[in-house]
Design a protein around this motif. Structure first.
Motif, PDB file in Angstrom:
ATOM      1  N   THR A   4       0.838  -1.188   0.000  1.00  0.00           N
ATOM      2  CA  THR A   4       0.000   0.000   0.000  1.00  0.00           C
ATOM      3  C   THR A   4       0.878   1.244   0.000  1.00  0.00           C
ATOM      4  N   ASP A   5       0.370   2.296  -0.550  1.00  0.00           N
ATOM      5  CA  ASP A   5       1.078   3.568  -0.557  1.00  0.00           C
ATOM      6  C   ASP A   5       0.555   4.499   0.527  1.00  0.00           C
ATOM      7  N   LYS A   6      -0.351   3.991   1.353  1.00  0.00           N
ATOM      8  CA  LYS A   6      -0.925   4.835   2.393  1.00  0.00           C
ATOM      9  C   LYS A   6       0.135   5.208   3.418  1.00  0.00           C
ATOM     10  N   HIS A   7       0.074   6.454   3.822  1.00  0.00           N
ATOM     11  CA  HIS A   7       0.969   6.957   4.852  1.00  0.00           C
ATOM     12  C   HIS A   7       0.462   6.510   6.223  1.00  0.00           C
ATOM     13  N   ILE A   8       1.360   6.077   7.050  1.00  0.00           N
ATOM     14  CA  ILE A   8       0.989   5.668   8.401  1.00  0.00           C
ATOM     15  C   ILE A   8       1.490   6.723   9.370  1.00  0.00           C
ATOM     16  N   ASP A   9       0.590   7.265  10.148  1.00  0.00           N
ATOM     17  CA  ASP A   9       0.970   8.242  11.168  1.00  0.00           C
ATOM     18  C   ASP A   9       1.317   7.513  12.458  1.00  0.00           C
ATOM     19  N   TYR A  10       2.461   7.852  13.002  1.00  0.00           N
ATOM     20  CA  TYR A  10       2.875   7.291  14.290  1.00  0.00           C
ATOM     21  C   TYR A  10       2.901   8.412  15.316  1.00  0.00           C
TER      22      TYR A  10
END
Length: 108
Positions: A4-10
């Motif tokens: 996936t190209d979705k950005h993951i916020d941490y």
């Protein structure tokens, strides 16, 4: 496997925990921290007497712990004195304590 190209916020806490966990990821580093926690400070030479590894190996592990701020060093030529960084040590203990103690919902 699908990517996936979705950005993951941490969160800041998740990033800090990951850095601390990575630094703790070797048994020699755990031993060094336990040693430093049991005394106020320790010189590198004294540490290699208690942890039977080459000084260069111990120095590499000290560097990893120093980079994430779990320990701090003071240069007194020709030696370096290391101590637990009490502020960051307390932060790491708090983060891991909360992590292992809490039940939490995981959001996607």
């Amino acid at each position: 496997m699908r990517r996936t190209d979705k950005h993951i916020d941490y969160s800041e806490e998740e990033l800090e925990m990951a850095q601390f966990a990575k630094a703790l990821g070797h048994p020699v580093r755990i031993k060094i921290l336990m040693l430093l926690e049991s005394q106020s400070c320790c010189f590198t030479g004294e540490m290699t007497a208690m942890i039977p590894l080459a000084q260069s190996t111990v120095s590499q592990h000290l560097k990893a712990l120093h980079e994430v701020g779990l320990i701090q060093g003071e240069i007194s030529p020709p030696r370096v004195k290391y101590c637990i960084n009490r502020k960051n040590w307390a932060k790491a203990r708090n983060l891991f304590g909360k992590f292992f103690a809490e039940k939490r919902a995981v959001s996607p």
